[in-house]
Design a protein around this motif. Sequence first.
Motif, mmCIF file in Angstrom:
data_model
loop_
_atom_site.group_PDB
_atom_site.id
_atom_site.type_symbol
_atom_site.label_atom_id
_atom_site.label_comp_id
_atom_site.label_asym_id
_atom_site.label_seq_id
_atom_site.Cartn_x
_atom_site.Cartn_y
_atom_site.Cartn_z
ATOM 1 N N SER A 76 35.747 73.447 62.648
ATOM 2 C CA SER A 76 34.796 73.607 63.742
ATOM 3 C C SER A 76 33.639 74.520 63.310
ATOM 4 C CB SER A 76 35.545 74.198 64.944
ATOM 5 O OG SER A 76 34.866 73.945 66.127
ATOM 6 N N GLU B 259 36.911 66.127 69.945
ATOM 7 C CA GLU B 259 38.311 66.548 70.138
ATOM 8 C C GLU B 259 39.226 65.816 69.157
ATOM 9 O OE1 GLU B 259 37.927 67.426 74.968
ATOM 10 O OE2 GLU B 259 38.798 65.557 74.241
ATOM 11 N N GLU C 121 42.053 67.172 66.401
ATOM 12 C CA GLU C 121 43.430 66.666 66.396
ATOM 13 C C GLU C 121 43.781 66.141 64.996
ATOM 14 O OE1 GLU C 121 44.210 63.036 68.662
ATOM 15 O OE2 GLU C 121 46.165 63.816 69.219
ATOM 16 N N VAL D 23 44.031 68.812 72.642
ATOM 17 C CA VAL D 23 42.741 69.378 72.207
ATOM 18 C C VAL D 23 41.779 69.184 73.372
ATOM 19 C CG1 VAL D 23 40.866 69.341 70.530
ATOM 20 C CG2 VAL D 23 43.190 68.755 69.796
ATOM 21 N N GLY D 24 41.522 70.251 74.109
ATOM 22 C CA GLY D 24 40.702 70.152 75.309
ATOM 23 C C GLY D 24 39.449 70.996 75.182
ATOM 24 N N GLY D 25 38.285 70.334 75.122
ATOM 25 C CA GLY D 25 37.016 71.057 75.079
ATOM 26 C C GLY D 25 36.492 71.294 76.493
ATOM 27 N N ASN E 106 38.045 70.198 80.006
ATOM 28 C CA ASN E 106 39.325 69.526 79.698
ATOM 29 C C ASN E 106 40.446 70.529 79.459
ATOM 30 O OD1 ASN E 106 38.055 67.076 79.894
ATOM 31 N ND2 ASN E 106 37.647 66.907 77.693
ATOM 32 N N ASN F 105 42.167 63.644 74.304
ATOM 33 C CA ASN F 105 41.533 64.148 73.062
ATOM 34 C C ASN F 105 40.455 63.200 72.546
ATOM 35 O OD1 ASN F 105 43.647 65.925 73.432
ATOM 36 N ND2 ASN F 105 44.783 65.341 71.611
ATOM 37 N N GLN G 27 36.889 63.268 73.660
ATOM 38 C CA GLN G 27 35.540 63.622 74.090
ATOM 39 C C GLN G 27 34.809 64.427 73.012
ATOM 40 O OE1 GLN G 27 34.297 62.614 77.288
ATOM 41 N NE2 GLN G 27 36.142 61.377 77.005
ATOM 42 N N ILE H 129 32.860 67.715 72.096
ATOM 43 C CA ILE H 129 32.884 69.075 72.642
ATOM 44 C C ILE H 129 31.462 69.641 72.573
ATOM 45 C CG2 ILE H 129 33.967 71.346 72.504
ATOM 46 C CD1 ILE H 129 36.151 69.954 70.725
ATOM 47 N N VAL I 239 37.165 75.501 73.140
ATOM 48 C CA VAL I 239 38.120 74.414 72.971
ATOM 49 C C VAL I 239 39.519 75.020 72.891
ATOM 50 C CG1 VAL I 239 37.751 74.341 70.452
ATOM 51 C CG2 VAL I 239 38.826 72.400 71.587
ATOM 52 N N ILE J 205 43.394 74.356 71.826
ATOM 53 C CA ILE J 205 44.286 73.494 71.036
ATOM 54 C C ILE J 205 45.721 73.997 71.183
ATOM 55 C CG2 ILE J 205 44.871 72.591 68.753
ATOM 56 C CD1 ILE J 205 42.025 72.919 67.893
#
Length: 451
Positions: free
Chosen positions: A203, A215, A219, A240-242, A245, A254, A256, A258, A264, A266
């Motif tokens: 990232s 995302e 992952e 994995v939520g940005g 999310n 997972n 989208q 970000i 984010v 994880i």
Amino acid sequence: MQISDSEFQARRSALLKQMQPDSIALIPAAQLVTRSRDTEFPFRQDSYFQYMCGFPEPDACLVLSNHGRYNQKLSVLFCLAKDPVAEVWQGRRIGPEQATDKFSIDLALPLDEMSGELIDLVDGHQHLYFATGHSQAADELVEQVMTSLRGAPKQTKQAPTSVVDIRVILDEMRLHKSPKEIQMMQKASAISVAAHSRAMRFSGKCAQANQPVLEAQLEAEIHHEFAMQGAKYPAYGTIVGGGDNACILHYTENNQVINSGDLVLIDAGCEWQGYAADITRTFPVNGVFSPEQKQLYQLVLDAQLASFNWIKPGNTLKQATDCAIQVITQGLIELGLLSGSLEDNIEEQTYRAFFMHGLGHWLGLDVHDVGQYKQGGQDRPLSSGMVLTIEPGIYVSPDADVAPKWQGMGIRIEDNLLVTDTGYVNLTECVPKTIAEIEGLMAVSSESHNG
Ligand code: CA
């Protein structure tokens, strides 16, 4: 590195000793599950069966008896027979001939003889130990065996008079990890630690190159590290939520992009020899925390570190939970997300709008591992050899009734703690966690990318 034969034998002996006299236990393996038409999900062995014998194939069944006629100790394994044609298509089978030696079982028999043989094996036992409701196929098998025994001509067969829940014994055994199990969990932790660090570095590199981060890419970074270190599967669905999310606790789409400026979250851990790791980290996708992100993040971290102090033999998870609730509630009041006194907010559980899940859970062969949290209605004290997660969080949904600057942030920090004689060891402490460590790792990666 795997659980030794002698440890499996010791577990079976321990179970036999805790069963009432003249009892028999049935422990079925998992079965393949259809994914689509004629293809199946990757096979995952049943945790109880895995714990008792380590036999790796589907459909098998372990039978253990402490009846006097077997000198209080008999182990029988039913498994798929060798079949050259089937093995070409479906993979190698160990077969009953080799299973006895390889798994130190008294007797191994082909699976197609199981329903008949089981009637004779179970006949004459007082109690049948079994996990009713755990597997429909196994429930039906037991029903069939019991019906046959009960329906047999008088004075020829004797059905057990009771079916006892075997989980009461096995769950307690599994709750306290042996030194070898702890090694497995350390390995699962170490791989998962590397995977989280890798995702953070990726990232950071993207941020430096002004590239968007998906995302799905994070992952993939996580799963790549698992696989490269020999852990074939995650222990559960990777989250994995940005941005927003991250406020969906079990978000696994997972899929989208970000947005730069978003956090984010994880939540990922690999499985090693059946044992799970379960780590969550939350970081700014662009490598730098905004002032608001810093404040909420630091609050979650403070809550986690404060609750760690309660993790030692004699204390309870409830005490650690109360501690985390107190820190989070006080912090939310100071930041203006809650108003009123600390006592009133805790009394009315207003914090649950932002911290709505438990502080932690047992960890082992199952990610949400077995074992009672209460004993006799009381919170059970922690003791050496337990492994649990500690994972406070704050989630501010996009439509929360707070100042807009807080909205759309979900933060959780989760580590795996082994309870020791004197306190705890954090198995997952090596993933960067402080604001300085996270920003540092993500910036270093950027420099190395440029250089
Ligand atoms: Ca988790």
